[in-house]
Design an enzyme around this catalytic site. Structure first.
Site, short mmCIF file in Angstrom:
data_model
loop_
_atom_site.label_atom_id
_atom_site.label_comp_id
_atom_site.label_asym_id
_atom_site.label_seq_id
_atom_site.Cartn_x
_atom_site.Cartn_y
_atom_site.Cartn_z
N HIS A 188 1.95 1.85 -3.26
CA HIS A 188 1.06 2.86 -3.83
C HIS A 188 1.65 4.25 -3.79
CE1 HIS A 188 -2.77 0.17 -3.10
NE2 HIS A 188 -1.87 -0.39 -3.89
N ASP A 196 0.86 -1.19 0.00
CA ASP A 196 0.00 0.00 0.00
C ASP A 196 0.89 1.23 0.00
OD1 ASP A 196 -2.23 1.92 0.73
OD2 ASP A 196 -3.33 0.03 0.88
#
Length: 390
Positions: free
Chosen positions: A274, A251
């Protein structure tokens, strides 16, 4: 280059970009950039003679075999150290593995405390070990001043079973909370350095409502497929410095949310994951104010996003005075993205008129390669203020 002034009113969002360079010439940067960072090694931090008292958990009954439960022992040693009026160092020995269940390290303490993790800490593999306990946290520090975590060791969340059960991994699974590996809540004058945090059940390291934090030389690692495993999460905190860290997770490498300010991020390797994010902000019509954030020096590679601001419709507050500069991108799907329609939901999010305002955002010296044709994703009104894009 002269800056263009912009003003925003309620419900509007304004981007102010002064300079942006984007070129495709960054082959081999990952190796060169990573070599500049000194990575922690287990047991690499020597004993510090300046500490008045050293408490070895082994001397108080810890087994350190990775199987026996050492939670009660470390809890007892912490209470002793915290009660003393002189600086105290708690030692987890190199070459040993300490099994901790969910544990609280509560302050305030009588003096400075250093937790020297020279060995390894592991969590129980089975999520059922959290039955009857707070499912949101594993190692929880709260209300502590002048705390240092260091030692060159490793904190392993053993998150595989949690990931397999996640609804983000399989939509047929029920959605349940999962622990953040290490949480610092309402801590002040905090130092976290020279540690590896790996395979967290969910987020790896979180600073919430903290003041004056220095985190450096951390290596935060989890597989790219691990859901919601943010590397470093900063919430409602002020005066946070993150430097010389390598973060590779499933993430956000770094996420900065609700009412955080004076945040400095320098010399970061990020990816996979991310990217580096501000947000998400404004969920469920909430108010958030994030300002005075500087990201200076990063290599972002093989990530879904590079530098991102994400807000939900319907929220209030603002994101202002943010500088992203000196960032190299390699194979990033969306190098620069400002998403004011963020919707992390299985159901469509309703359209709403209010929004978190975004203003005075600068991207300076951003270079690298995009994995898609859209290197920048911005609302159309913001594109009017973009200068120097190549």
């Amino acid at each position: 280059m002269r800056r263009r002034r912009s003003r925003f009113s309620p419900g509007r969002v304004v981007l102010h970009v002064t300079v942006l360079l984007f070129v495709c010439s960054s082959i081999g940067l990952a190796e060169r950039f990573e070599s500049l960072l000194r990575l922690p090694r287990s047991g690499s931090i020597p004993s510090r003679p300046g500490s008045k008292i050293v408490l070895s958990v082994d001397d108080h009954g810890a087994r350190g075999d990775g199987v026996s439960d050492d939670t009660a022992v470390i809890g007892k040693v912490w209470k002793l150290a915290c009660s003393l009026a002189v600086p105290t160092r708690i030692l987890l020995s190199a070459g040993k593995t300490y099994l901790f269940r969910s544990i609280d390290f509560a302050g305030p303490c009588g003096s400075k405390v250093t937790l020297e993790i020279a060995g390894s800490i592991v969590a129980p593999k089975d999520p059922e070990a959290w039955e009857g306990l707070n499912p949101h946290r594993w190692i929880y520090f709260h209300g502590v001043k002048h705390l240092t975590l260091a030692g060159g060791g490793k904190i392993n969340g053993m998150g595989w079973e949690w990931w397999d059960r996640s609804c983000k991994t399989n939509a047929t699974n029920p959605c349940h909370p999962a622990p953040t590996a290490v949480i610092f809540h309402r801590c002040k004058d905090l130092i976290v350095r020279n540690l590896r945090v790996i395979n967290s059940q969910q987020m790896h390291v979180a600073f919430t409502n903290c003041r004056r934090v220095k985190a450096s030389n951390l290596r935060v690692i989890a597989p790219a497929v691990s859901p919601n495993t943010d590397g470093i999460h900063i919430s409602a905190s002020r005066g946070v410095q993150i430097e010389d860290c390598i973060i590779r997770t499933g993430d956000d490498c770094i996420s900065i949310v609700s009412n955080s300010s004076r945040i400095t991020v320098r010399n970061i390797i990020c990816g996979p994951g991310h990217g580096i994010s501000i947000g998400s902000l404004g969920k469920l019509n909430s108010w958030a104010d994030v300002h005075d954030v500087v990201v200076d020096g990063a290599l972002v590679s093989n990530t879904e996003n590079g530098l991102r601001i994400k807000t939900w419709q319907g929220g209030g507050g603002s994101v202002t005075n943010v500088i992203f500069q000196n960032v190299w991108m390699e194979n990033v799907s969306h190098p620069i993205i400002i998403d004011q329609y963020y919707c992390d939901s299985f159901q469509p999010c309703p359209n709403q008129t209010s929004a978190v305002k975004v203003g005075n955002i600068q991207f300076l010296g951003i270079r690298g390669t995009s994995a898609t044709e859209n290197a920048m994703i911005l609302p159309a009104a913001m594109m009017l203020h973009v200068k120097g894009y190549i």
